[in-house]
Scaffold this motif. Structure first.
Motif, short mmCIF file in Angstrom:
data_model
loop_
_atom_site.label_atom_id
_atom_site.label_comp_id
_atom_site.label_asym_id
_atom_site.label_seq_id
_atom_site.Cartn_x
_atom_site.Cartn_y
_atom_site.Cartn_z
N ALA A 30 48.77 20.34 27.21
CA ALA A 30 47.32 20.52 27.24
C ALA A 30 46.83 20.96 28.62
N ALA A 31 47.53 20.51 29.66
CA ALA A 31 47.12 20.87 31.03
C ALA A 31 47.79 22.14 31.52
N GLY A 32 48.77 22.63 30.78
CA GLY A 32 49.48 23.84 31.20
C GLY A 32 50.39 23.61 32.39
N VAL A 33 51.00 22.43 32.46
CA VAL A 33 51.90 22.10 33.56
C VAL A 33 53.16 21.49 32.99
N SER A 34 54.09 21.16 33.87
CA SER A 34 55.33 20.54 33.43
C SER A 34 55.14 19.03 33.27
N ALA A 35 56.07 18.41 32.51
CA ALA A 35 56.03 16.95 32.35
C ALA A 35 56.24 16.27 33.70
N MET A 36 57.03 16.88 34.60
CA MET A 36 57.25 16.31 35.92
C MET A 36 55.95 16.26 36.72
N THR A 37 55.13 17.31 36.59
CA THR A 37 53.85 17.31 37.29
C THR A 37 52.95 16.19 36.78
N VAL A 38 52.94 15.98 35.46
CA VAL A 38 52.16 14.87 34.90
C VAL A 38 52.66 13.55 35.46
N SER A 39 53.98 13.39 35.54
CA SER A 39 54.56 12.16 36.10
C SER A 39 54.14 11.97 37.54
N ASN A 40 54.11 13.05 38.31
CA ASN A 40 53.69 12.96 39.71
C ASN A 40 52.24 12.50 39.83
N VAL A 41 51.40 12.98 38.92
CA VAL A 41 49.99 12.56 38.94
C VAL A 41 49.87 11.09 38.55
N LEU A 42 50.59 10.67 37.52
CA LEU A 42 50.53 9.28 37.06
C LEU A 42 50.99 8.31 38.14
N ASN A 43 51.95 8.75 38.94
CA ASN A 43 52.49 7.88 40.00
C ASN A 43 51.82 8.13 41.34
N ASP A 44 50.73 8.93 41.31
CA ASP A 44 49.91 9.17 42.51
C ASP A 44 50.74 9.72 43.67
N PRO B 132 51.83 12.58 46.36
CA PRO B 132 50.94 13.48 47.11
C PRO B 132 51.22 14.97 46.92
N ASN B 133 52.36 15.31 46.34
CA ASN B 133 52.76 16.72 46.29
C ASN B 133 52.18 17.44 45.06
N VAL B 134 50.90 17.20 44.76
CA VAL B 134 50.23 17.88 43.65
C VAL B 134 48.91 18.43 44.18
N ARG B 135 48.64 19.71 43.91
CA ARG B 135 47.39 20.31 44.38
C ARG B 135 46.20 19.66 43.68
N PRO B 136 45.08 19.52 44.38
CA PRO B 136 43.90 18.86 43.79
C PRO B 136 43.46 19.47 42.47
N ALA B 137 43.47 20.79 42.38
CA ALA B 137 43.03 21.44 41.15
C ALA B 137 43.96 21.10 39.99
N THR B 138 45.27 21.08 40.29
CA THR B 138 46.25 20.74 39.25
C THR B 138 46.11 19.28 38.84
N ARG B 139 45.92 18.42 39.83
CA ARG B 139 45.74 16.99 39.53
C ARG B 139 44.55 16.77 38.60
N GLN B 140 43.45 17.49 38.87
CA GLN B 140 42.26 17.32 38.05
C GLN B 140 42.50 17.82 36.63
N LYS B 141 43.25 18.93 36.47
CA LYS B 141 43.56 19.42 35.13
C LYS B 141 44.34 18.38 34.34
N VAL B 142 45.29 17.72 35.01
CA VAL B 142 46.10 16.69 34.34
C VAL B 142 45.24 15.50 33.97
N LEU B 143 44.37 15.07 34.89
CA LEU B 143 43.50 13.93 34.61
C LEU B 143 42.55 14.22 33.46
N ASP B 144 42.05 15.46 33.41
CA ASP B 144 41.17 15.84 32.31
C ASP B 144 41.92 15.79 30.97
N ALA B 145 43.16 16.27 30.97
CA ALA B 145 43.97 16.26 29.75
C ALA B 145 44.28 14.82 29.32
N ILE B 146 44.55 13.96 30.28
CA ILE B 146 44.81 12.54 29.97
C ILE B 146 43.59 11.91 29.31
#
Length: 344
Positions: free
Chosen positions: A10-24, A26-40
């Motif tokens: 739904a966010a157009g990213v990899s499962a690893m990127t979602v995992s990085n966001v869930l575990n907070d 730092p190596n995720v760009r703010p725009a990408t982080r927001q897309k993942v949070l919106d999808a969650i």
């Protein structure tokens, strides 16, 4: 139930990127982080904690072993540890050791069978010489006074300095015959505990003030209870011992002392001033309200849980650390006749 793969799609990213966001991480760009949070949020995705712990070989539960669960101090401490553990996604299972050496050792030796990822032990029965027995199959953090230089991380009260400040406060309020009410103290100088450490601070304050360290003013009681404190105070009031200040080893004991002096016809603070240690919630609501040493329980709990989580994540992560909590001295009616907060 939505999966991490559904969120990634739904966010157009990899499962690893979602995992990085869930575990907070730092190596995720703010725009990408927001897309993942919106999808969650859109998918109402919930982390499956049980599955995650199973993959890591963990249970998500830590043990907390305390001497007694029905004392105000340990209730306050347990509440703070539960809150700190919750911020790490951990549950807390509480055991009572009755301050007995064998029960404290059992809490450690049986931690694996009780499926704890780690144990926080409020040590009261183990002596300093038994520090090596703190090694267990799971990470251990010790809370308390008795264990110094052991093989595990240690979070301690500011016993000596805070007791020195409490006694100095009584001196500053005009007290010259200050009693110290504590538990039994071992003759072995290496076997330190809460009473021996707080006595050290008490004696240092008397020395600082040029007052004699009169051993007849050091009283030992069998239990840290209100009943024991009240019994001592009634006896002291009846004997007219000339005590004009009392430093009690805990607030629980000090509460009993206030009752005992009232029964014996002594007024607090007019005839005798009283100060405790721990700043349990009840101390502010007594009549008179109780002056006390206020260790930062929340900081102690946070540091103990942080130590434990670090050891769970990295079992061989460096040498054991010791942390001594900060404190305030809270001056209330039992020493000043009015309420005010002292300086650390």
């Amino acid at each position: 139930m939505a999966t991490i793969q559904d969120v990634a799609k739904a966010a157009g990213v990899s499962a690893m990127t979602v995992s990085n966001v869930l575990n907070d991480r730092p190596n995720v760009r703010p725009a990408t982080r927001q897309k993942v949070l919106d999808a969650i949020a859109r998918l109402d995705y919930r982390v499956n904690v049980a599955a995650r712990n199973l993959r890591k070989g963990r249970t998500g539960t830590i043990g907390l072993a305390v001497p007694e669960v029905n004392r105000p101090y340990y209730g306050r401490l347990a509440s703070a540890i539960i809150a700190a553990a919750g911020r790490h996604g951990l549950r807390v299972s509480i055991e009572q050791t009755d301050a007995r050496r064998e029960n404290e050792l059992a809490a450690l030796s049986q931690s694996r069978t009780r499926v704890y990822d780690g144990v926080i032990l409020a040590a009261a029965g183990l002596s300093t010489s038994e520090a090596q027995q703190l090694k267990a199959e799971v990470p251990v953090v010790v809370l308390g006074e008795r264990i110094f230089g052991g093989p595990v991380d240690h979070v301690a009260m500011p016993n000596v300095e805070a007791s020195r400040a409490a006694t100095r406060h009584l001196v500053d309020q005009g007290c010259r015959h200050i009693a110290f009410l504590c538990g039994a103290i071992s003759d072995n100088p290496e076997d330190v505990d809460v009473s021996s450490l707080r006595r050290t601070g008490y004696r240092q304050a008397l020395l600082d003030a040029g007052l004699p360290a009169d051993r007849r003013l050091e009283y030992e009681i069998t239990e840290f209870t209100m009943a024991a404190g009240a019994e001592w105070a009634r006896t002291t009031a009846a004997s007219r011992a000339g005590v004009d200040g009392v430093f009690c080893v805990t607030d629980t004991v000090a509460m009993g002392v206030l009752r005992g002096f009232a029964d014996g016809g002594l007024r607090v603070p007019q005839d005798v001033k009283v100060i405790g240690f721990d700043n349990v919630d009840e101390s502010a609501f007594l009549v008179p309200s109780l002056s006390t040493v206020a260790p930062d329980h929340d900081v102690m709990a946070e540091r103990a849980v942080d130590f434990l989580v670090r050891r769970i994540e990295e079992p061989s992560g460096g040498e054991p650390e010791e942390f001594v909590a900060p404190y305030d001295l809270v001056a209330r009616e039992s020493t000043t006749g009015g309420a005010q907060r002292g300086e650390r």
